[in-house]
Design an enzyme around this catalytic site. Structure first.
Site, PDB file in Angstrom:
ATOM      1  N   ARG A 196      -1.674 -41.251 -29.744  1.00 53.08           N
ATOM      2  CA  ARG A 196      -0.740 -42.544 -29.936  1.00 53.08           C
ATOM      3  C   ARG A 196      -0.697 -43.348 -31.222  1.00 53.08           C
ATOM      4  O   ARG A 196      -1.823 -43.369 -31.926  1.00 53.08           O
ATOM      5  CB  ARG A 196      -1.252 -43.508 -28.956  1.00 53.08           C
ATOM      6  CG  ARG A 196      -0.378 -44.723 -28.127  1.00 53.08           C
ATOM      7  CD  ARG A 196      -0.763 -45.251 -27.058  1.00 53.08           C
ATOM      8  NE  ARG A 196      -2.249 -45.733 -27.215  1.00 53.08           N
ATOM      9  CZ  ARG A 196      -2.582 -46.872 -26.251  1.00 53.08           C
ATOM     10  NH1 ARG A 196      -1.889 -47.276 -25.623  1.00 53.08           N
ATOM     11  NH2 ARG A 196      -3.921 -47.085 -26.286  1.00 53.08           N
ATOM     12  N   ASP A 252     -13.435 -42.666 -24.476  1.00 52.79           N
ATOM     13  CA  ASP A 252     -14.738 -42.778 -24.788  1.00 52.79           C
ATOM     14  C   ASP A 252     -15.697 -42.897 -23.829  1.00 52.79           C
ATOM     15  O   ASP A 252     -16.827 -42.432 -23.789  1.00 52.79           O
ATOM     16  CB  ASP A 252     -14.597 -44.096 -25.711  1.00 52.79           C
ATOM     17  CG  ASP A 252     -13.884 -44.131 -26.930  1.00 52.79           C
ATOM     18  OD1 ASP A 252     -14.077 -42.932 -27.323  1.00 52.79           O
ATOM     19  OD2 ASP A 252     -13.398 -44.996 -27.415  1.00 52.79           O
ATOM     20  N   THR A 300       2.822 -47.883 -33.789  1.00 52.23           N
ATOM     21  CA  THR A 300       4.335 -47.914 -32.877  1.00 52.23           C
ATOM     22  C   THR A 300       3.947 -47.808 -31.542  1.00 52.23           C
ATOM     23  O   THR A 300       4.900 -48.061 -30.738  1.00 52.23           O
ATOM     24  CB  THR A 300       5.086 -46.624 -33.258  1.00 52.23           C
ATOM     25  OG1 THR A 300       4.693 -45.393 -33.162  1.00 52.23           O
ATOM     26  CG2 THR A 300       5.591 -46.697 -34.664  1.00 52.23           C
ATOM     27  N   ASP A 332     -11.675 -47.614 -22.705  1.00 53.37           N
ATOM     28  CA  ASP A 332     -10.978 -46.449 -23.333  1.00 53.37           C
ATOM     29  C   ASP A 332     -11.630 -45.140 -22.512  1.00 53.37           C
ATOM     30  O   ASP A 332     -12.859 -44.945 -22.574  1.00 53.37           O
ATOM     31  CB  ASP A 332     -11.293 -46.156 -24.710  1.00 53.37           C
ATOM     32  CG  ASP A 332     -10.630 -45.147 -25.287  1.00 53.37           C
ATOM     33  OD1 ASP A 332     -10.901 -44.030 -24.757  1.00 53.37           O
ATOM     34  OD2 ASP A 332      -9.843 -45.196 -26.432  1.00 53.37           O
TER      35      ASP A 332
HETATM   36  N1  URA Z   1      -5.982 -45.550 -22.616  1.00 55.06           N
HETATM   37  C1  URA Z   1      -7.122 -45.840 -22.195  1.00 55.06           C
HETATM   38  O1  URA Z   1      -8.014 -45.006 -22.552  1.00 55.06           O
HETATM   39  N2  URA Z   1      -7.359 -47.123 -21.576  1.00 55.06           N
HETATM   40  C2  URA Z   1      -6.442 -48.127 -21.542  1.00 55.06           C
HETATM   41  O2  URA Z   1      -6.862 -49.253 -21.142  1.00 55.06           O
HETATM   42  C3  URA Z   1      -5.226 -47.714 -22.222  1.00 55.06           C
HETATM   43  C4  URA Z   1      -5.012 -46.421 -22.460  1.00 55.06           C
END
Ligand code: URA
Length: 213
Positions: A108, A207, A112, A204
């Protein structure tokens, strides 16, 4: 555009909901998170594969011969969006071990929030097969929209998308860009924050699966 309930399947099963709650808790360990993701994905796979075609094959029970239904797992292609998709992939493979597997790497762009492709490896035969794309989080929807667009070039028979958590913004974009794709999720949360994270969410996913930060 409101969310279209015809192609949005929120899996309300208590086991799914319970495990999702545990995954949201911020003190859940990496090990616990990974195990829960695996279990939850296996449970969700029952719903996502509910309409998989079966064919009658002849078998012999200890007593007699009969025709009995069987899935051709090889007709199914699972596509994992790197890197967090791997957690769901393993859970689905618990119940359809014969499925073929593809991977798409998209990152990502932090400015943007658009998806940029860096990896694309699919099984040789995707045409006329049923594809399930997996990624734990449907946030902006940009990566999934891009992934589905790429996979459609290979002319599969159908494409479904499976995630743990979705934001309304992501569901809306995916339904707008690919109205034929059914979405399976354990919950649709409130909204995205300015950084593209789902609120209240679970943080995340990559993570939390891999213990990175
Ligand atoms: N990706 C993630 O890992 N968590 C989010 O909240 C949004 C995208």
């Amino acid at each position: 555009m409101n969310l279209n309930p015809q192609t949005l399947h929120v899996i309300q099963h208590p086991l799914v909901q319970h495990k999702l709650t545990l995954m949201r808790v911020k003190t859940t360990s990496t090990n616990g998170f990974r195990r829960l993701l695996n279990e939850l994905s296996t449970l969700m796979a029952y719903e996502v594969t509910r309409d998989m075609p079966v064919q009658e094959v002849e078998i012999e029970t200890p007593l007699e011969t009969m025709m009995a239904p069987m899935i051709d797992g090889k007709k199914l292609v699972l596509v994992s969006i790197l890197r967090a998709g791997g957690g769901i992939l393993d859970g689905v493979l618990n119940v359809v071990p014969g499925a073929r597997v593809g991977h798409i790497g998209l990152y990502r762009d932090p400015d943007t929030l658009q998806a940029v492709e860096y990896y694309f490896k699919m099984p040789s035969e995707v045409a006329e097969r049923d594809v399930i794309v997996v990624d734990p989080m449907l946030a902006t929807g940009n990566s999934v929209v891009a992934a589905v667009r790429r996979i459609k070039e290979l002319k599969p028979r159908s494409i479904k998308f499976m995630c743990l958590l979705a934001a309304p913004e992501g569901v809306r974009l995916l339904q707008q860009e690919h109205p034929d794709v059914h979405i399976y999720t354990a919950a649709v949360d409130r909204e995205l924050n300015a950084h593209g994270y789902i609120l209240p969410g679970l943080g995340d996913a990559g993570d939390r699966i891999f213990g990175t930060k």
